[in-house]
Design an enzyme around this catalytic site. Sequence first.
Site, PDB file in Angstrom:
ATOM      1  N   ASP A   8       3.010  24.393  -4.914  1.00 35.28           N
ATOM      2  CA  ASP A   8       1.628  24.749  -5.914  1.00 35.28           C
ATOM      3  C   ASP A   8       1.083  22.777  -5.070  1.00 35.28           C
ATOM      4  O   ASP A   8       1.771  22.010  -4.194  1.00 35.28           O
ATOM      5  CB  ASP A   8       1.483  23.767  -6.596  1.00 35.28           C
ATOM      6  CG  ASP A   8       1.891  23.519  -7.941  1.00 35.28           C
ATOM      7  OD1 ASP A   8       2.563  21.865  -6.830  1.00 35.28           O
ATOM      8  OD2 ASP A   8       1.717  23.061  -9.109  1.00 35.28           O
ATOM      9  N   CYS A  65       7.672  22.186  -6.758  1.00 34.48           N
ATOM     10  CA  CYS A  65       6.106  21.549  -8.432  1.00 34.48           C
ATOM     11  C   CYS A  65       6.059  19.979  -8.511  1.00 34.48           C
ATOM     12  O   CYS A  65       6.851  19.438  -7.970  1.00 34.48           O
ATOM     13  CB  CYS A  65       5.273  22.538  -9.830  1.00 34.48           C
ATOM     14  SG  CYS A  65       6.449  22.343 -10.189  1.00 34.48           S
ATOM     15  N   THR A  67       6.235  18.403 -11.145  1.00 31.78           N
ATOM     16  CA  THR A  67       7.910  18.154 -11.721  1.00 31.78           C
ATOM     17  C   THR A  67       8.928  18.719 -11.522  1.00 31.78           C
ATOM     18  O   THR A  67       9.837  18.435 -12.019  1.00 31.78           O
ATOM     19  CB  THR A  67       7.417  18.586 -13.644  1.00 31.78           C
ATOM     20  OG1 THR A  67       6.972  19.574 -13.678  1.00 31.78           O
ATOM     21  CG2 THR A  67       6.325  17.496 -13.983  1.00 31.78           C
ATOM     22  N   HIS A  98      28.612  24.990  -9.859  1.00 29.20           N
ATOM     23  CA  HIS A  98      29.480  26.118 -11.260  1.00 29.20           C
ATOM     24  C   HIS A  98      27.927  27.005 -12.016  1.00 29.20           C
ATOM     25  O   HIS A  98      28.135  28.071 -12.431  1.00 29.20           O
ATOM     26  CB  HIS A  98      28.462  25.177 -12.617  1.00 29.20           C
ATOM     27  CG  HIS A  98      29.977  23.719 -12.550  1.00 29.20           C
ATOM     28  ND1 HIS A  98      29.992  22.639 -13.629  1.00 29.20           N
ATOM     29  CD2 HIS A  98      30.596  23.804 -11.345  1.00 29.20           C
ATOM     30  CE1 HIS A  98      31.630  22.020 -13.317  1.00 29.20           C
ATOM     31  NE2 HIS A  98      31.796  22.738 -12.110  1.00 29.20           N
ATOM     32  N   HIS A 133      33.319  30.005 -13.889  1.00 23.50           N
ATOM     33  CA  HIS A 133      32.042  30.019 -14.125  1.00 23.50           C
ATOM     34  C   HIS A 133      31.397  31.111 -14.234  1.00 23.50           C
ATOM     35  O   HIS A 133      30.133  31.169 -14.247  1.00 23.50           O
ATOM     36  CB  HIS A 133      31.404  28.583 -13.082  1.00 23.50           C
ATOM     37  CG  HIS A 133      32.243  27.359 -13.257  1.00 23.50           C
ATOM     38  ND1 HIS A 133      32.027  26.827 -13.627  1.00 23.50           N
ATOM     39  CD2 HIS A 133      33.190  27.094 -12.223  1.00 23.50           C
ATOM     40  CE1 HIS A 133      32.257  25.389 -13.982  1.00 23.50           C
ATOM     41  NE2 HIS A 133      33.540  24.937 -13.340  1.00 23.50           N
TER      42      HIS A 133
HETATM   43  C1  RB5 Z   1       0.020  20.820 -11.748  1.00 22.25           C
HETATM   44  O1  RB5 Z   1      -0.859  20.015 -12.407  1.00 22.25           O
HETATM   45  C2  RB5 Z   1       1.310  20.319 -12.546  1.00 22.25           C
HETATM   46  O2  RB5 Z   1       1.358  21.112 -14.046  1.00 22.25           O
HETATM   47  C3  RB5 Z   1       2.595  21.484 -12.466  1.00 22.25           C
HETATM   48  O3  RB5 Z   1       2.367  20.602 -10.900  1.00 22.25           O
HETATM   49  C4  RB5 Z   1       3.635  21.058 -11.902  1.00 22.25           C
HETATM   50  O4  RB5 Z   1       4.141  19.949 -12.381  1.00 22.25           O
HETATM   51  C5  RB5 Z   1       4.089  22.494 -13.490  1.00 22.25           C
HETATM   52  O5  RB5 Z   1       5.009  22.706 -14.142  1.00 22.25           O
END
Ligand code: RB5
Length: 146
Positions: A8, A65, A67, A98, A133
């Site tokens: 994203d 993305c 996180t 694993h 596994h």
């Molecule tokens: C976008 O702001 C953020 O929510 C997305 O990149 C991601 O971290 C979602 O889990």
Amino acid sequence: MKISVGSDHAAYALKKHVVEYLKSKGIEVLDEGTFSEESVDYPLFAEKVSKDVLEGKADYGILMCGTGLGMSIAANKFQGIYAALCLYPTMAKYARMHNNANILVMAGRLMGPTLAEETIDTFLSTDFAGGRHQRRINEIKEFENN
Ligand code: RB5
């Protein structure tokens, strides 16, 4: 080897780096976007990359993305996808060894380019260990029938 890559807006800069890095290693890349920092919804890209892997258009997927959490949650809704959020190379090692992960997920807001490169290298060079596994993965597969 062919890898489908998607992100994203929050991980656009990291994705750009990852695409160039993979190409520099002679790996074929299917770049599923996004292609700018304009805000987009991460599930759309999780879907594209997951389908590429499930349809055999790519050997592995890499999703990013902010996180890595949203991409992991979304990709793991697809039956046959084992998406692993890896913030360090050690996590990538065990994600393959694993968990037999077929999608590597990374965090654009938490990982720098060098850490991402090392995490990718480890993911791509580690084989699934099988044995006990595989039994555990079979137990996970059973949940798909619930
Ligand atoms: C976008 O702001 C953020 O929510 C997305 O990149 C991601 O971290 C979602 O889990």
